[in-house]
Enzyme design. Structure first.
Site, PDB file in Angstrom:
ATOM      1  N   GLY A  97     129.865 -45.993  56.138  1.00 47.68           N
ATOM      2  CA  GLY A  97     128.727 -45.914  54.991  1.00 47.68           C
ATOM      3  C   GLY A  97     127.565 -45.497  55.712  1.00 47.68           C
ATOM      4  O   GLY A  97     127.229 -45.500  56.952  1.00 47.68           O
ATOM      5  N   LYS A 120     117.069 -39.145  55.099  1.00 47.38           N
ATOM      6  CA  LYS A 120     118.151 -39.556  56.476  1.00 47.38           C
ATOM      7  C   LYS A 120     116.964 -40.402  57.239  1.00 47.38           C
ATOM      8  O   LYS A 120     115.998 -39.615  57.757  1.00 47.38           O
ATOM      9  CB  LYS A 120     118.662 -38.477  56.963  1.00 47.38           C
ATOM     10  CG  LYS A 120     119.470 -38.788  57.941  1.00 47.38           C
ATOM     11  CD  LYS A 120     120.565 -37.394  58.379  1.00 47.38           C
ATOM     12  CE  LYS A 120     121.111 -37.597  59.640  1.00 47.38           C
ATOM     13  NZ  LYS A 120     121.782 -36.241  60.070  1.00 47.38           N
ATOM     14  N   ASP A 132     119.370 -49.184  63.771  1.00 48.86           N
ATOM     15  CA  ASP A 132     118.192 -49.511  63.065  1.00 48.86           C
ATOM     16  C   ASP A 132     117.690 -48.862  61.872  1.00 48.86           C
ATOM     17  O   ASP A 132     116.624 -48.986  61.239  1.00 48.86           O
ATOM     18  CB  ASP A 132     116.967 -49.249  64.268  1.00 48.86           C
ATOM     19  CG  ASP A 132     116.866 -47.740  64.819  1.00 48.86           C
ATOM     20  OD1 ASP A 132     117.689 -46.860  64.014  1.00 48.86           O
ATOM     21  OD2 ASP A 132     116.087 -47.210  65.353  1.00 48.86           O
ATOM     22  N   ASP A 258     134.212 -38.415  58.353  1.00 49.60           N
ATOM     23  CA  ASP A 258     133.117 -38.662  57.483  1.00 49.60           C
ATOM     24  C   ASP A 258     132.002 -37.525  57.567  1.00 49.60           C
ATOM     25  O   ASP A 258     130.921 -37.533  56.811  1.00 49.60           O
ATOM     26  CB  ASP A 258     132.217 -39.915  58.341  1.00 49.60           C
ATOM     27  CG  ASP A 258     132.182 -39.969  59.515  1.00 49.60           C
ATOM     28  OD1 ASP A 258     133.229 -39.817  60.486  1.00 49.60           O
ATOM     29  OD2 ASP A 258     131.039 -40.175  59.984  1.00 49.60           O
ATOM     30  N   ASP A 268     125.946 -32.649  58.473  1.00 48.84           N
ATOM     31  CA  ASP A 268     125.793 -33.428  59.758  1.00 48.84           C
ATOM     32  C   ASP A 268     125.401 -32.635  61.219  1.00 48.84           C
ATOM     33  O   ASP A 268     126.216 -32.252  61.599  1.00 48.84           O
ATOM     34  CB  ASP A 268     127.059 -34.532  60.075  1.00 48.84           C
ATOM     35  CG  ASP A 268     126.352 -35.612  60.689  1.00 48.84           C
ATOM     36  OD1 ASP A 268     125.487 -35.438  61.610  1.00 48.84           O
ATOM     37  OD2 ASP A 268     126.745 -36.651  60.125  1.00 48.84           O
TER      38      ASP A 268
HETATM   39  P1  AMP Z   1     127.147 -39.762  62.685  1.00 53.90           P
HETATM   40  O1  AMP Z   1     127.821 -39.612  63.757  1.00 53.90           O
HETATM   41  O2  AMP Z   1     125.849 -39.084  62.618  1.00 53.90           O
HETATM   42  O3  AMP Z   1     127.867 -39.021  61.129  1.00 53.90           O
HETATM   43  O4  AMP Z   1     126.903 -41.408  62.021  1.00 53.90           O
HETATM   44  C1  AMP Z   1     128.193 -41.891  61.943  1.00 53.90           C
HETATM   45  C2  AMP Z   1     127.493 -43.424  61.364  1.00 53.90           C
HETATM   46  O5  AMP Z   1     126.651 -44.098  62.094  1.00 53.90           O
HETATM   47  C3  AMP Z   1     127.178 -43.069  59.796  1.00 53.90           C
HETATM   48  O6  AMP Z   1     127.812 -43.905  58.914  1.00 53.90           O
HETATM   49  C4  AMP Z   1     125.661 -43.212  60.038  1.00 53.90           C
HETATM   50  O7  AMP Z   1     125.193 -43.655  58.964  1.00 53.90           O
HETATM   51  C5  AMP Z   1     125.618 -44.277  61.266  1.00 53.90           C
HETATM   52  N1  AMP Z   1     124.378 -44.031  62.052  1.00 53.90           N
HETATM   53  C6  AMP Z   1     123.868 -43.253  62.772  1.00 53.90           C
HETATM   54  N2  AMP Z   1     122.461 -43.618  63.345  1.00 53.90           N
HETATM   55  C7  AMP Z   1     122.217 -44.752  62.846  1.00 53.90           C
HETATM   56  C8  AMP Z   1     121.191 -45.612  63.073  1.00 53.90           C
HETATM   57  N3  AMP Z   1     120.124 -45.354  63.708  1.00 53.90           N
HETATM   58  N4  AMP Z   1     121.193 -46.792  62.241  1.00 53.90           N
HETATM   59  C9  AMP Z   1     122.171 -47.002  61.531  1.00 53.90           C
HETATM   60  N5  AMP Z   1     123.268 -46.318  61.312  1.00 53.90           N
HETATM   61  C10 AMP Z   1     123.272 -45.236  62.042  1.00 53.90           C
HETATM   62 MG    MG Z   2     127.720 -38.477  59.670  1.00 47.92          MG
END
Ligand code: AMP
Ligand code: MG
Length: 491
Positions: A97, A120, A132, A258, A268
């Site tokens: 999510g 974002k 965070d 995702d 992404d």
């Molecule tokens: P990603 O690898 O960037 O596609 O991120 C994978 C998941 O981690 C996604 O659900 C993002 O929303 C979550 N995510 C990444 N960085 C953060 C953060 N600093 N705080 C909360 N969720 C994060």
């Molecule tokens: Mg992502």
């Protein structure tokens, strides 16, 4: 609708929000307001993109733009929410999510296109887990630079409308400047959204599939086998997309399900980077130890990701589970041939060829083999071949290369087109300028130190990647030594 602290004002910008995603059942999202931040400030605004979207930012005072793109003053008609999804990350299934993203809704462009507007780095959501919810300036600018470069290259991608700093410190391995990116996308529905919906049951899955078909493949809505046709359409878009990546040497770096958009856009920009020397084993991501997402693995991984997508659709494809598997499998087994067709068509353009000939794959393979052996720069080699005359470079004097070159010239002569047509074709397919890692890093470091001029110069060069403009050699030169270069995830 979530009550915003500030009253929604259009300020003459021209927002036209719809909230189609928010009208899905409430297990698809969690209403979420962007976090309050101390001192929002604009770093970069994408005015050409704003104009394309029918948004007038010209009369907006800087403080108002900062408040808008930091999520402090929500546009009228927006309905902020965090999307629920799941995903296979490096092969393992996880519930995810939007942990740090907030969708405002869908804006209708003057051309009638519906685009997601998403923040974002705008704070915690129900899906933040241990995170965070924040983002740091460097990675948000990196997404801005690379996504805009991809768009200028003509590759389907999400876009970047703005980056603002928040005036807050974000703690990573070192303290960082907090920032928010505004992302524009055909939609943020991913393979992982389907993985999430499939686990919620068939009714949820069908609602999502029908929503996405109406949004991205409306011509299929009345098709007799619409869910199988939908799978075929999504597989086709992914094949076309990843072929485009391969043709410019783009390494996505984190092809988890995702991060695979159903729309067929690149999404992404975390640990992505462009390859310099041609090597299929090229991998930049610091956490991709096994090289799962290496350059040469991207087509195969795409097929794997599509298999996860196909699995979610099985109950819709056929009531008989065995028949469903058989029919979905027939689409998946086609994938390598579909990919190869897009890729070879693209390679023909890169070599200036109009008509197809049987030995073309072999001709391309021989060039790539030479490039790998000599560690030739992928981008510059193709751009050199696109010149009226090959540059005087000792690399091009060797016997192996000469043999290939003569063969290619023979092949070009058999093609029924003039030499100038072939050159024009090549110059439109082989970029002179790509966002090379060392130049991107240099621009981000300067921006973090308060100097935006390096970033703007880079953005300007990347906006016209196929042009031969004088004074751009700095963007064409590969780094002296790229070994040890690593990008980072989750920053
Ligand atoms: P990603 O690898 O960037 O596609 O991120 C994978 C998941 O981690 C996604 O659900 C993002 O929303 C979550 N995510 C990444 N960085 C953060 C953060 N600093 N705080 C909360 N969720 C994060
Ligand atoms: Mg992502």
């Amino acid at each position: 609708m979530g009550a915003s602290a500030a009253s929604p004002a259009d300020r003459g910008i021209g927002w036209r929000f719809d909230n189609t995603y928010a009208r899905l059942a409430d297990d698809f999202f969690a209403p979420t307001e962007p976090a309050r931040v101390r001192e929002p400030r604009v770093v970069v605004l994408n005015r050409p993109l704003a104009a394309e979207l029918g948004l007038d930012l010209a009369a907006l005072p800087p403080e108002a733009a900062a408040a808008l793109f930091a999520g402090q003053e929500l546009p009228p008609g927006s309905r902020p929410l965090a999307q629920a999804y799941a995903g296979h990350q490096f092969g393992g299934f996880t519930m995810l999510g939007d942990g740090r993203a907030i969708l405002l809704g869908e804006h209708r462009t003057p051309a009638g296109r519906l685009v997601d507007i998403q923040f974002k780095g705008s704070g915690r959501t129900r899906f933040s887990r241990g995170g965070d919810g924040r983002a740091a300036l460097g990675p948000m600018l990196r997404e801005y630079v690379v996504s805009e470069a991809m768009a200028a290259l003509g590759i389907p991608t999400t876009r970047s409308l703005a980056v603002v700093t928040t005036g807050e410190t974000v703690y990573r391995t070192t303290p960082q400047v907090g920032a928010v990116l505004t992302r524009v996308a055909a939609s943020h529905v991913r393979v992982g959204t389907f993985e999430y919906a499939a686990r919620r049951g068939e009714a949820t899955l069908r609602a999502l599939a029908d929503y996405v078909i109406a949004r991205h493949d409306p011509q299929l809505a009345a098709a007799p086998d619409k869910y199988l046709a939908f799978l075929t359409a999504v597989a086709d878009r992914q094949a076309a997309l990843v072929a485009r990546w391969q043709l410019v040497g783009f390494v996505h770096g984190v092809m988890n399900t995702d991060n695979v958009a159903i729309s067929g856009e690149t999404i992404d920009y975390g640990p992505c980077a462009f390859m310099n020397a041609y090597d299929p084993a090229t991998v930049f991501s610091s956490i991709d130890h096994a090289g799962r997402y290496a350059y040469g693995n991207q087509p195969g991984i795409t097929q794997w990701n599509l298999a996860r997508f196909a699995e979610t659709l099985l109950p819709l494809i056929d009531a008989d589970p065995e028949a469903a598997v058989e029919r979905a499998t027939s689409v998946l087994t086609e994938f390598p041939a579909v990919f190869e067709r897009y890729w070879l068509d693209g390679m023909r353009k890169k070599l200036g060829l109009a008509a197809a000939e049987d030995g073309d794959a072999e001709l391309v393979g021989a060039l790539l083999g030479w490039m790998q052996t000599t560690r030739a720069d992928f981008t510059n080699t193709f751009r050199d071949l696109s010149a009226e005359q090959l540059p005087a470079d000792c690399r091009y004097q060797g016997a192996d290369f000469r043999a290939w070159y003569d063969r290619w010239q023979d092949r070009l002569r058999r093609d029924s087109q003039s030499a100038s047509t072939a050159v024009a074709r090549m110059r439109g397919a082989n970029p002179a300028v790509i966002p090379r890692n060392h130049r991107v890093e240099e621009a981000l470091a300067a921006a973090e130190a308060g100097d935006l001029s390096v970033l703007h110069r880079l953005l300007d060069a990347l906006a016209a990647p196929y042009d031969d403009r004088p004074g751009r050699d700095e963007y064409r030169t590969p780094p002296a030594d790229e070994r040890g270069y690593r990008t980072f995830c989750g920053t």
